[in-house]
Scaffold this active site. Structure first.
Site, PDB file in Angstrom:
ATOM      1  N   HIS A 118      76.727  -9.847 -53.536  1.00 16.08           N
ATOM      2  CA  HIS A 118      76.804 -10.703 -54.649  1.00 16.08           C
ATOM      3  C   HIS A 118      78.483 -11.362 -54.645  1.00 16.08           C
ATOM      4  CE1 HIS A 118      73.344  -8.524 -56.676  1.00 16.08           C
ATOM      5  NE2 HIS A 118      72.962  -9.458 -55.704  1.00 16.08           N
TER       6      HIS A 118
ATOM      7  N   CYS B  76      93.225 -25.785 -54.325  1.00 16.39           N
ATOM      8  CA  CYS B  76      92.300 -24.940 -53.503  1.00 16.39           C
ATOM      9  C   CYS B  76      93.540 -25.022 -52.246  1.00 16.39           C
ATOM     10  CB  CYS B  76      91.616 -25.594 -52.875  1.00 16.39           C
ATOM     11  SG  CYS B  76      90.662 -24.997 -51.172  1.00 16.39           S
TER      12      CYS B  76
HETATM   13  C1  BJW Z   1      75.682   5.453 -62.889  1.00 21.64           C
HETATM   14  C2  BJW Z   1      76.685   5.858 -63.693  1.00 21.64           C
HETATM   15  C3  BJW Z   1      77.391   6.812 -63.202  1.00 21.64           C
HETATM   16  C4  BJW Z   1      76.143   4.380 -65.061  1.00 21.64           C
HETATM   17  N1  BJW Z   1      77.104   7.330 -62.095  1.00 21.64           N
HETATM   18  N2  BJW Z   1      75.159   6.045 -62.266  1.00 21.64           N
HETATM   19  C5  BJW Z   1      61.101 -11.996 -60.341  1.00 21.64           C
HETATM   20  C6  BJW Z   1      60.995 -11.076 -59.241  1.00 21.64           C
HETATM   21  C7  BJW Z   1      62.047 -11.159 -58.297  1.00 21.64           C
HETATM   22  C8  BJW Z   1      62.915 -11.825 -58.366  1.00 21.64           C
HETATM   23  C9  BJW Z   1      63.030 -12.591 -59.498  1.00 21.64           C
HETATM   24  C10 BJW Z   1      62.082 -12.765 -60.452  1.00 21.64           C
HETATM   25  N3  BJW Z   1      62.777 -13.420 -61.407  1.00 21.64           N
HETATM   26  C11 BJW Z   1      63.918 -14.029 -61.082  1.00 21.64           C
HETATM   27  C12 BJW Z   1      64.027 -13.354 -59.733  1.00 21.64           C
HETATM   28  C13 BJW Z   1      65.677 -13.609 -58.943  1.00 21.64           C
HETATM   29  C14 BJW Z   1      66.685 -12.997 -59.614  1.00 21.64           C
HETATM   30  C15 BJW Z   1      66.453 -11.649 -60.480  1.00 21.64           C
HETATM   31  O1  BJW Z   1      66.342 -10.893 -59.664  1.00 21.64           O
HETATM   32  N4  BJW Z   1      66.285 -11.626 -61.562  1.00 21.64           N
HETATM   33  C16 BJW Z   1      65.787 -10.409 -62.396  1.00 21.64           C
HETATM   34  C17 BJW Z   1      66.424 -10.464 -63.603  1.00 21.64           C
HETATM   35  C18 BJW Z   1      64.193 -10.286 -62.374  1.00 21.64           C
HETATM   36  N5  BJW Z   1      67.726 -12.923 -58.509  1.00 21.64           N
HETATM   37  C19 BJW Z   1      68.508 -14.061 -58.387  1.00 21.64           C
HETATM   38  O2  BJW Z   1      68.599 -14.997 -58.688  1.00 21.64           O
HETATM   39  C20 BJW Z   1      69.279 -13.650 -56.918  1.00 21.64           C
HETATM   40  N6  BJW Z   1      68.839 -14.689 -55.949  1.00 21.64           N
HETATM   41  C21 BJW Z   1      67.877 -14.685 -55.533  1.00 21.64           C
HETATM   42  O3  BJW Z   1      66.844 -14.101 -55.630  1.00 21.64           O
HETATM   43  O4  BJW Z   1      67.757 -15.959 -54.340  1.00 21.64           O
HETATM   44  C22 BJW Z   1      66.476 -16.161 -53.711  1.00 21.64           C
HETATM   45  C23 BJW Z   1      66.247 -14.905 -52.735  1.00 21.64           C
HETATM   46  C24 BJW Z   1      64.782 -14.481 -52.187  1.00 21.64           C
HETATM   47  C25 BJW Z   1      64.566 -13.501 -51.594  1.00 21.64           C
HETATM   48  C26 BJW Z   1      65.601 -13.117 -50.815  1.00 21.64           C
HETATM   49  C27 BJW Z   1      66.821 -13.749 -51.118  1.00 21.64           C
HETATM   50  C28 BJW Z   1      67.007 -14.499 -51.901  1.00 21.64           C
HETATM   51  C29 BJW Z   1      70.645 -13.588 -57.427  1.00 21.64           C
HETATM   52  C30 BJW Z   1      71.058 -12.314 -58.011  1.00 21.64           C
HETATM   53  C31 BJW Z   1      72.389 -12.577 -58.434  1.00 21.64           C
HETATM   54  C32 BJW Z   1      72.957 -11.372 -59.221  1.00 21.64           C
HETATM   55  N7  BJW Z   1      74.160 -11.747 -59.860  1.00 21.64           N
HETATM   56  C33 BJW Z   1      74.950 -10.484 -60.526  1.00 21.64           C
HETATM   57  C34 BJW Z   1      76.398 -11.064 -61.189  1.00 21.64           C
HETATM   58  C35 BJW Z   1      77.265 -11.121 -59.868  1.00 21.64           C
HETATM   59  C36 BJW Z   1      78.596 -11.513 -60.374  1.00 21.64           C
HETATM   60  C37 BJW Z   1      79.339 -10.700 -61.768  1.00 21.64           C
HETATM   61  O5  BJW Z   1      79.624  -9.631 -61.647  1.00 21.64           O
HETATM   62  O6  BJW Z   1      79.301 -11.289 -62.741  1.00 21.64           O
HETATM   63  O7  BJW Z   1      75.214  -9.320 -59.792  1.00 21.64           O
HETATM   64  S1  BJW Z   1      73.801  -9.949 -62.114  1.00 21.64           S
HETATM   65  C38 BJW Z   1      74.382  -8.485 -61.952  1.00 21.64           C
HETATM   66  O8  BJW Z   1      73.296  -7.501 -61.769  1.00 21.64           O
HETATM   67  C39 BJW Z   1      75.538  -8.447 -60.957  1.00 21.64           C
HETATM   68  C40 BJW Z   1      74.956  -6.675 -60.336  1.00 21.64           C
HETATM   69  O9  BJW Z   1      75.344  -6.906 -58.843  1.00 21.64           O
HETATM   70  C41 BJW Z   1      73.608  -7.245 -60.507  1.00 21.64           C
HETATM   71  C42 BJW Z   1      72.992  -5.538 -60.500  1.00 21.64           C
HETATM   72  O10 BJW Z   1      73.216  -4.911 -61.356  1.00 21.64           O
HETATM   73  P1  BJW Z   1      73.550  -3.174 -61.189  1.00 21.64           P
HETATM   74  O11 BJW Z   1      74.723  -2.974 -60.025  1.00 21.64           O
HETATM   75  O12 BJW Z   1      72.311  -2.513 -60.802  1.00 21.64           O
HETATM   76  O13 BJW Z   1      74.114  -2.640 -62.257  1.00 21.64           O
HETATM   77  P2  BJW Z   1      73.321  -2.339 -63.906  1.00 21.64           P
HETATM   78  O14 BJW Z   1      74.285  -2.157 -65.061  1.00 21.64           O
HETATM   79  O15 BJW Z   1      72.150  -2.972 -64.029  1.00 21.64           O
HETATM   80  O16 BJW Z   1      72.817  -0.831 -63.633  1.00 21.64           O
HETATM   81  C43 BJW Z   1      73.952   0.263 -63.425  1.00 21.64           C
HETATM   82  C44 BJW Z   1      73.298   1.559 -63.255  1.00 21.64           C
HETATM   83  O17 BJW Z   1      74.109   2.758 -62.934  1.00 21.64           O
HETATM   84  C45 BJW Z   1      72.123   2.102 -64.224  1.00 21.64           C
HETATM   85  O18 BJW Z   1      71.077   2.496 -63.750  1.00 21.64           O
HETATM   86  C46 BJW Z   1      72.972   3.325 -64.901  1.00 21.64           C
HETATM   87  O19 BJW Z   1      72.133   4.389 -65.208  1.00 21.64           O
HETATM   88  C47 BJW Z   1      73.786   3.650 -63.461  1.00 21.64           C
HETATM   89  N8  BJW Z   1      75.213   4.435 -63.907  1.00 21.64           N
HETATM   90  N9  BJW Z   1      76.891   5.029 -64.928  1.00 21.64           N
HETATM   91  C48 BJW Z   1      75.817   6.980 -61.422  1.00 21.64           C
HETATM   92  N10 BJW Z   1      78.537   7.397 -63.718  1.00 21.64           N
END
Ligand code: BJW
Length: 236
Positions: free
Chosen positions: A112, A139
């Site tokens: 990401h 840039c």
């Molecule tokens: C602890 C802890 C401790 C806490 N110890 N644990 C329907 C089906 C499938 C896909 C889609 C759909 N509808 C839409 C989509 C696509 C969309 C998507 O997935 N949407 C969903 C909401 C459904 N995805 C996209 O658009 C992606 N692109 C894409 O799909 O392109 C097409 C493609 C298709 C096929 C192959 C390839 C490509 C792009 C996604 C981009 C995500 N961007 C972000 C922002 C990045 C920049 C920024 O930082 O601002 O990425 S969003 C945000 O979420 C960030 C993260 O990387 C990402 C994941 O979050 P993460 O890391 O899981 O954090 P949390 O907060 O959700 O969870 C934390 C966890 O830690 C929790 O479980 C806690 O319990 C735990 N925790 N403390 C251990 N101490």
């Protein structure tokens, strides 16, 4: 899961939870970033086109914040594994912070993007960037004031997916650490790992959305679970 024997190639997927104990906000936990800001306002290309100042301010604030944070015991444990593991190993991180690298890990892939990079939308160059972007600096490569955060927003293609799938095909073990399993394609990797015959392990504070796909889930803070798992796998 049986003891960590017979494992040569490992893929580790990390998410915001691994950096939580370093003081970096997660996205979906109580008090997380998406409670403070609407995703549609700050993490889509449409938001950037509509209100670039808001988006740049949001990322400038987070870019500054991560530079005051330090890697924790979980990052250090993975760096130790990376240094000593004789087989293939790839840490695929969804995180845009640089705490894996600052802990000393080198086999890291940022699917990401990274806070400390700026991407020029005029010439396509990426430059290391530790400062602000709100003031629209030129840039370093082409001089245009067209820099944006080098992070992957919703609707954009995550980086280096071919490399991720290639490494997954070779993996004997897939380990997911600190991710909610809410965002694709990262959330789908466990299912693909299972279909490819890899063993699967989840280390998380609570069960993720895709928890049922994992052969084993261990619940607790990353700073406890990850060093213990690294000790276990290195002893095998
Ligand atoms: C602890 C802890 C401790 C806490 N110890 N644990 C329907 C089906 C499938 C896909 C889609 C759909 N509808 C839409 C989509 C696509 C969309 C998507 O997935 N949407 C969903 C909401 C459904 N995805 C996209 O658009 C992606 N692109 C894409 O799909 O392109 C097409 C493609 C298709 C096929 C192959 C390839 C490509 C792009 C996604 C981009 C995500 N961007 C972000 C922002 C990045 C920049 C920024 O930082 O601002 O990425 S969003 C945000 O979420 C960030 C993260 O990387 C990402 C994941 O979050 P993460 O890391 O899981 O954090 P949390 O907060 O959700 O969870 C934390 C966890 O830690 C929790 O479980 C806690 O319990 C735990 N925790 N403390 C251990 N101490």
């Amino acid at each position: 899961m049986a003891a960590m024997t017979g494992i040569r190639n490992i893929m580790i997927l990390t998410g915001a939870g691994i950096s939580a104990e370093s003081g970096i906000d997660t996205f979906r936990d109580a008090g997380g970033l998406w409670e403070q800001h609407r995703v549609e306002d700050v993490a889509t290309p449409e938001a950037f086109a509509r209100d670039p100042e808001l988006v740049l301010r949001f990322y400038d604030m987070r870019r500054a914040a991560i530079q005051t944070k330090a890697p924790n015991a979980a990052h250090h444990a993975l760096a130790r594994l990376d240094e000593h593991w004789p087989g293939d190993l790839l840490i695929v991180t969804q995180n845009v912070d640089d705490l894996h690298e600052r802990a000393g890990a080198s086999r890291v892939l940022h699917m990401h993007g990274q806070h400390l990079n700026a991407w020029c939308t005029a010439c396509d160059e990426r430059s290391r960037w530790t400062d602000t972007l709100l003031d629209r600096p030129p840039c370093p490569a082409c001089g245009e004031a067209a820099l944006r955060p080098d992070v992957v927003w919703f609707g954009e293609m995550p980086y280096r997916m071919d490399e991720i799938y290639a490494a997954l095909r070779e993996a004997d073990l897939f380990v997911s650490i600190g991710t909610s399993g809410a965002v694709y394609p990262a959330a789908g990797l466990v299912r693909e790992a299972r279909e490819l015959g890899a063993r699967t392990l989840e280390l998380n504070l609570e069960r993720s959305q895709g928890s049922l796909w994992f052969e084993e889930t261990r619940l607790g803070p990353a700073t406890e679970l990850v060093p213990a798992w690294v000790d276990e796998v290195m002893k095998k």
